[in-house]
Design an enzyme around this catalytic site. Structure first.
Site, PDB file in Angstrom:
ATOM      1  N   ALA A 303       0.821  -1.210   0.000  1.00 31.49           N
ATOM      2  CA  ALA A 303       0.000   0.000   0.000  1.00 31.49           C
ATOM      3  C   ALA A 303       0.850   1.252   0.000  1.00 31.49           C
ATOM      4  O   ALA A 303       0.436   2.292  -0.519  1.00 31.49           O
ATOM      5  CB  ALA A 303      -0.931  -0.006   1.219  1.00 31.49           C
ATOM      6  N   GLU A 307       2.098   1.254  -7.035  1.00 31.79           N
ATOM      7  CA  GLU A 307       2.629   0.449  -8.135  1.00 31.79           C
ATOM      8  C   GLU A 307       2.176   0.962  -9.494  1.00 31.79           C
ATOM      9  O   GLU A 307       2.880   0.827 -10.485  1.00 31.79           O
ATOM     10  CB  GLU A 307       2.192  -1.016  -8.001  1.00 31.79           C
ATOM     11  CG  GLU A 307       2.651  -1.705  -6.735  1.00 31.79           C
ATOM     12  CD  GLU A 307       1.589  -1.632  -5.643  1.00 31.79           C
ATOM     13  OE1 GLU A 307       1.628  -2.473  -4.752  1.00 31.79           O
ATOM     14  OE2 GLU A 307       0.730  -0.746  -5.718  1.00 31.79           O
ATOM     15  N   ASP A 349      13.371  30.769 -36.368  1.00 32.09           N
ATOM     16  CA  ASP A 349      13.613  31.307 -37.697  1.00 32.09           C
ATOM     17  C   ASP A 349      12.474  32.260 -38.041  1.00 32.09           C
ATOM     18  O   ASP A 349      11.413  32.239 -37.409  1.00 32.09           O
ATOM     19  CB  ASP A 349      13.669  30.145 -38.700  1.00 32.09           C
ATOM     20  CG  ASP A 349      14.186  30.591 -40.051  1.00 32.09           C
ATOM     21  OD1 ASP A 349      14.687  31.725 -40.152  1.00 32.09           O
ATOM     22  OD2 ASP A 349      14.074  29.804 -41.015  1.00 32.09           O
ATOM     23  N   ASP A 668      15.668  23.871 -40.266  1.00 32.45           N
ATOM     24  CA  ASP A 668      15.054  23.099 -41.344  1.00 32.45           C
ATOM     25  C   ASP A 668      16.056  22.511 -42.326  1.00 32.45           C
ATOM     26  O   ASP A 668      15.711  21.649 -43.120  1.00 32.45           O
ATOM     27  CB  ASP A 668      14.040  23.950 -42.114  1.00 32.45           C
ATOM     28  CG  ASP A 668      14.642  25.228 -42.673  1.00 32.45           C
ATOM     29  OD1 ASP A 668      15.884  25.379 -42.597  1.00 32.45           O
ATOM     30  OD2 ASP A 668      13.888  26.081 -43.173  1.00 32.45           O
ATOM     31  N   ASP A 672      21.568  22.669 -40.141  1.00 27.93           N
ATOM     32  CA  ASP A 672      20.985  23.001 -38.839  1.00 27.93           C
ATOM     33  C   ASP A 672      21.077  21.839 -37.852  1.00 27.93           C
ATOM     34  O   ASP A 672      20.791  22.007 -36.666  1.00 27.93           O
ATOM     35  CB  ASP A 672      19.504  23.396 -38.993  1.00 27.93           C
ATOM     36  CG  ASP A 672      19.341  24.769 -39.626  1.00 27.93           C
ATOM     37  OD1 ASP A 672      20.194  25.637 -39.354  1.00 27.93           O
ATOM     38  OD2 ASP A 672      18.377  24.960 -40.386  1.00 27.93           O
ATOM     39  N   ASN A 734      -1.549   6.918   0.201  1.00 27.07           N
ATOM     40  CA  ASN A 734      -0.793   5.776   0.692  1.00 27.07           C
ATOM     41  C   ASN A 734      -0.150   6.045   2.051  1.00 27.07           C
ATOM     42  O   ASN A 734      -0.115   5.165   2.913  1.00 27.07           O
ATOM     43  CB  ASN A 734       0.282   5.394  -0.326  1.00 27.07           C
ATOM     44  CG  ASN A 734      -0.321   4.800  -1.585  1.00 27.07           C
ATOM     45  OD1 ASN A 734      -1.323   4.110  -1.520  1.00 27.07           O
ATOM     46  ND2 ASN A 734       0.260   5.091  -2.729  1.00 27.07           N
ATOM     47  N   GLU A 737      -2.761   5.589   4.674  1.00 22.94           N
ATOM     48  CA  GLU A 737      -3.044   4.180   4.964  1.00 22.94           C
ATOM     49  C   GLU A 737      -2.024   3.611   5.949  1.00 22.94           C
ATOM     50  O   GLU A 737      -2.358   2.867   6.881  1.00 22.94           O
ATOM     51  CB  GLU A 737      -3.033   3.377   3.655  1.00 22.94           C
ATOM     52  CG  GLU A 737      -4.186   3.720   2.731  1.00 22.94           C
ATOM     53  CD  GLU A 737      -3.979   3.169   1.321  1.00 22.94           C
ATOM     54  OE1 GLU A 737      -2.981   2.452   1.127  1.00 22.94           O
ATOM     55  OE2 GLU A 737      -4.799   3.465   0.443  1.00 22.94           O
ATOM     56  N   ASN A 762      -5.594   0.604  -2.867  1.00 20.70           N
ATOM     57  CA  ASN A 762      -4.387   1.048  -3.542  1.00 20.70           C
ATOM     58  C   ASN A 762      -4.442   0.850  -5.049  1.00 20.70           C
ATOM     59  O   ASN A 762      -3.974   1.692  -5.814  1.00 20.70           O
ATOM     60  CB  ASN A 762      -3.180   0.296  -2.980  1.00 20.70           C
ATOM     61  CG  ASN A 762      -1.871   0.985  -3.306  1.00 20.70           C
ATOM     62  OD1 ASN A 762      -1.768   2.191  -3.208  1.00 20.70           O
ATOM     63  ND2 ASN A 762      -0.887   0.209  -3.703  1.00 20.70           N
ATOM     64  N   ASP A 766      -7.853   4.194  -5.951  1.00 22.27           N
ATOM     65  CA  ASP A 766      -6.998   5.335  -6.281  1.00 22.27           C
ATOM     66  C   ASP A 766      -6.670   5.435  -7.763  1.00 22.27           C
ATOM     67  O   ASP A 766      -6.407   6.522  -8.272  1.00 22.27           O
ATOM     68  CB  ASP A 766      -5.671   5.239  -5.509  1.00 22.27           C
ATOM     69  CG  ASP A 766      -5.873   5.375  -4.012  1.00 22.27           C
ATOM     70  OD1 ASP A 766      -6.958   5.790  -3.610  1.00 22.27           O
ATOM     71  OD2 ASP A 766      -4.932   5.056  -3.258  1.00 22.27           O
TER      72      ASP A 766
END
Length: 933
Positions: A303, A307, A349, A668, A672, A734, A737, A762, A766
């Protein structure tokens, strides 16, 4: 249509005959479709994507998940089948959700990669069109220019100083000159096949035309199974920081689990006796207590670590990239999304990015005559006048020579279509072609009289282009007298460059000396035109008695005769001025970096609000005189760099980075590429950009528009802000908890939440709101704040304080519900746990609304303005009610149905975390305002 032709040993005519194609018309659309079905798309075989089982196993490659599986196996050993099944079911569900999220992100990135794939310019049905390179088929006629990737194996049929870099195929570092008019022996080695261009090589110089002979896996690069991919999968710095955060949280959670276990041992004498004596009798008697304590500790570890956070981050980044595509910004590398939010300087540019890149020739200057040209766009209708008096350029040899030279010394094509006319090629050259057409000079007719026999393509260092043509019997256009030479050279380019190579000027059909006074007059005209924000090109010519064996610019582009100047207008994009102002409010500097003249650049910069009252304009010549230290000292005062070359851009980037700027640089051209690589965010042009510039860039603008850069920066800020929101939301939930279990253990109470309930909270309660937070549209003032420092941690001081405050609020609410449940009408542990479970789940759903902004109160944002949040909260609420009221789920989750009386007690507690969050936001905003004042 398979054949065994050895293409480098075949002549051009043989190649065209075998492939049944035509250089004037190309392939027909229907024949191209048939060949595409026959030969399959022109692409290399991709590596197979990982299968379902491979991805499923990868989901379990996490030591916390392994611990959870171990706890399920322990439950089986202790014959707690329901709990074991529930834990395994949630683990598998989490794995499947992870697979679905990975697939979604993979598909989104694959779609973006497909959009980033190179295009090919081909001749189809007699028209030059751009198509995805994967749609090429044998027999297609392909146009090649400097900066293009060769899209398939081609037999060269026309070349003008064409050179290709084949290092990726042959290892040869020197560009190879390509020739059309040669037939080679069959045993010629790969590196010596100069009449072929190979897929994956790069055109570094010149221009040419080739016919596709091999595609896809039949090409040379396909035969050796090399893989060329434009998209590189990589974790962003943010993802790496979050992974590190997850690891720290995991170890921290294990420490807390150990503390919970130690506190329980110290508090509970019976458990202590079990551990001291270790007898089977005692262990059997208290196995249930030990099992629950162990599983609670393990569940706490799971918890404590969100993850789903890495997967939500990936989804957020991928969906953010898709949103940027809708705003005309194609992100090619994930880290650029994060970097965009920190951008402090944009080097843009001018032509096509700040302006519309729809060039229209509006004025000619020849000898002592000025001609204004009417008309708009690429429609060849317009008139010529001299201060209001209509003039026919056919009556003025110098004007006719200027228009003819501009037309012949260009590659743009004016094609008629259903809507009138369209331009194929460079817009600047297009303006010259249209101006000539308004004088009834058409490319086909003029080139028939004066065919091109050689050329020197435009080069950003030379700043000019040269073509050589045969002279008609009556002599060159605009010049009096009989034909005395066989060839005429036309050169067009920057007026200062062309003037420096001229020794005479065309007046009255004759070459007259370009005296100092005449030269000064031309320079003054050029300056005045530039101050009107007009782009100016000069056209010059010289005669040649014979065609040189080798074309050297130093020899060809000298002793020229100036014909005149052509002034073109490229209006500023109307959306650029507000975008520049928006960027300024966001603390982002905008600088113009252009190859155009200082006067023209200054005029456009003023028009769009880019040039500050104290801002400076620095030319490339001045830049050459500055040391790096001097440039760094002046860079903060400079708004415009004019007449710069691509190599100057790298120096500008370094000077800005010396002041800790995060730089976005546009480009471009082939040259460059170094600047695009060196910039924090390399931005290539999707319309006018070369394949090379697009390949090295982090972002490609599909509309070549500066406003799209600002829109991408805004979206980058929103994405990062949303990531912070759901990190804050998940971590505070978390941490709460953990504190709930820890404090209850200290108080000598059984855990208010079961392991299954913790896992459910969890992974499911959530998860959906967190994903909805990733789709927020951002605070209204997101572009009124300064850029975020690149070294700012994801959890800064304000977020840490918010997590602490929320942890306290949620813990108080849940433990209050649990305590009331234990004492409620002879309440049972099941009732108390259900009340605690409902309070925690519902309060987190309500708090998801307050997490939508770190600064703005909920009612200012609009409670229902995020539609996805309504679906996420609604779905999670239904799941919660199902767990509480569905009889077959109650044994798994240790819940009992709640009546109206219980809901009346729980309801006020649900709002405590959300109300505290809003109060905390108000306090933070007031403190911020006070410190700012």
């Amino acid at each position: 249509m398979e054949n065994t032709t050895v293409w480098h040993a075949a002549s051009v005519d043989e190649t065209l005959s075998v492939l049944q194609t035509d250089l004037q018309q190309g392939l027909g659309s229907e024949k191209a479709r048939q060949r595409l079905a026959e030969f399959s798309p022109n692409e290399l075989a991709e590596r197979p994507r990982p299968g379902f089982w491979h991805m499923l196993l990868a989901q379990f490659n996490n030591f916390l998940i392994i611990i959870l599986i171990a706890s399920a196996l322990l439950s089986l050993a202790l014959k707690e089948f329901e709990e074991a099944v529930a834990i395994l079911a949630i683990v598998i569900l989490n794995a499947i959700l992870g697979i679905v999220q990975e697939r979604r992100a993979e598909e989104a990135l694959a779609a973006l990669q497909k959009m980033a794939a190179p295009e090919a310019h081909v001749l189809r049905d007699g028209h030059r069109v751009a198509i995805p390179a994967r749609e090429l088929v044998p027999g297609d006629v392909v146009f090649l220019e400097a900066g293009n990737y060769v899209p398939a194996d081609l037999r060269i049929v026309e070349s003008a100083n064409l050179r290709a870099d084949e290092a990726s195929l042959t290892g040869e570092s020197i560009a190879v000159e390509k020739k059309a008019d040669c037939v080679l022996a069959e045993d010629t080695t790969l590196g010596d096949r100069v009449n072929l261009a190979f897929m994956g090589s790069t055109i570094t110089y010149g221009r040419g035309v080739g016919v596709v002979v091999l595609t896809g896996m039949r090409t040379q690069i396909g035969l050796i199974a090399e893989m060329i991919q434009s998209y590189e999968e990589e974790a962003t710095p943010l993802q790496r920081r979050l992974d590190q955060l997850g690891r720290w949280l995991g170890w921290g959670a294990l420490v807390i689990c150990a503390l919970v276990f130690i506190v329980a041992v110290v508090r509970d004498t019976e458990i202590r006796i079990i551990l001291q004596q270790g007898t089977a009798a005692y262990f059997g008697q208290y196995a249930e207590m030990l099992r629950e304590l162990f599983l609670t500790a393990v569940s706490l570890a799971i918890a404590a670590v969100p993850e789903g956070l890495p997967a939500v981050v990936t989804i957020c980044l991928a969906m953010g990239m898709q949103e940027m595509v809708r705003r005309h910004a194609l992100i090619r590398r994930l880290p650029a999304v994060e970097t965009l939010g920190s951008a402090t300087a944009i080097c843009s540019d001018k032509t096509g990015t700040l302006t519309q890149n729809e060039m229209t020739a509006v004025r000619l200057y020849v000898a002592n005559l000025r001609l204004d040209i009417s008309g708009e766009g690429y429609q060849p209708q317009g008139a010529f006048d001299n201060y209001g008096t209509l003039m026919d350029p056919q009556d003025y040899p110098e004007a006719l020579a200027l228009l003819t030279g501009g037309l012949l010394c260009s590659d743009a094509q004016l094609e008629k279509d259903e809507d009138g006319y369209r331009m194929v090629g460079d817009p600047t050259e297009g303006a010259l072609v249209v101006a000539a057409a308004k004088a009834d000079l058409w490319r086909e007719e003029v080139e028939a009289r004066m065919p091109r026999v050689a050329e020197l393509p435009f080069d950003s260092d030379r700043k000019c282009m040269t073509t050589i043509h045969t002279v008609p019997e009556q002599g060159p256009v605009g010049r009096a007298g009989e034909r005395r030479s066989d060839y005429v050279v036309y050169v067009k380019g920057a007026p200062d460059v062309i003037l420096g190579r001229c020794h005479s000027i065309l007046e009255g059909g004759h070459d007259v000396e370009l005296t100092a006074a005449r030269r000064q007059h031309v320079e003054n005209v050029n300056r005045d035109l530039g101050q009107e924000a007009l782009r100016v090109l000069a056209v010059a010519y010289r005669m040649l008695d014979e065609l040189p064996e080798k074309l050297e610019p130093e020899e060809i582009e000298r002793d020229l005769t100036l014909v005149g100047l052509v002034a073109m207008i490229d209006p500023a994009r109307p959306e650029v001025r507000p975008a520049v102002e928006k960027a300024r409010h966001a603390g982002i500097r905008t600088m113009m970096v252009t190859g155009d003249y200082p006067d023209t650049a200054r005029a456009i910069a003023k028009e769009i609000g880019l040039l500050r009252p104290e801002g400076q304009v620095v030319s490339g010549a001045e830049l050459n005189e500055m040391s790096d230290e001097e440039l760094s000292a002046r860079i903060e005062q400079v708004d415009v760099f004019a007449r710069v070359s691509p190599r100057h851009k790298v120096r500008i980037i370094e000077a800005l980075r010396a002041h800790n700027h995060v730089v976005a640089m546009t480009g471009d051209g082939v040259n460059d590429a170094p600047a695009l690589k060196r910039a924090d965010i390399g931005v290539a042009m999707g319309i006018t950009g070369t394949d090379v510039s697009k390949e090295v860039a982090d972002m490609v603008l599909t509309d070549d528009n500066y406003a799209s850069i600002v829109a991408a920066i805004e979206r980058g800020r929103i994405i990062y802000s949303n990531i912070r929101k759901f990190v804050y939301y998940l971590l505070s939930c978390n941490m709460a908890e953990i504190m709930i279990i820890f404090l209850a253990t200290l108080a000598g109470q059984p855990p208010p939440l079961t392991p299954i309930q913790l896992l459910w909270l969890n992974l499911l309660t959530d998860g959906a709101p967190a994903l909805a937070l990733s789709l927020e549209q951002g605070d209204p003032d997101i572009m009124d704040r300064p850029p975020r420092p690149t070294n700012e941690p994801i959890i800064n001081r304000e977020m840490l304080r918010g997590i602490i405050v929320q942890t306290i609020a949620i813990t108080v609410a849940v433990l209050s519900a649990y305590a009331i449940g234990l004492r409620w009408d002879n309440g049972s542990r099941e009732l108390a746990r259900t009340m605690a479970f409902v309070t925690l789940s519902a309060s987190e759903l309500l708090r998801a609304y307050t997490a939508r902004s770190e600064r703005y109160p909920l009612f200012k944002l609009g409670v229902f303005s995020n539609r996805t949040m309504q679906y996420a909260v609604g779905a999670s609420l239904l799941l919660l009610l199902g767990v509480v009221y569905l009889p077959f789920l109650q044994p798994f989750f240790d819940t009992v149905p709640l009546g109206l009386k219980e809901w009346a007690v729980v309801a006020p507690l649900l709002f405590i975390p959300a109300v505290v969050a809003e109060i905390n936001k108000a306090i933070d905003c007031r403190a911020t305002s006070r410190s700012a004042g």
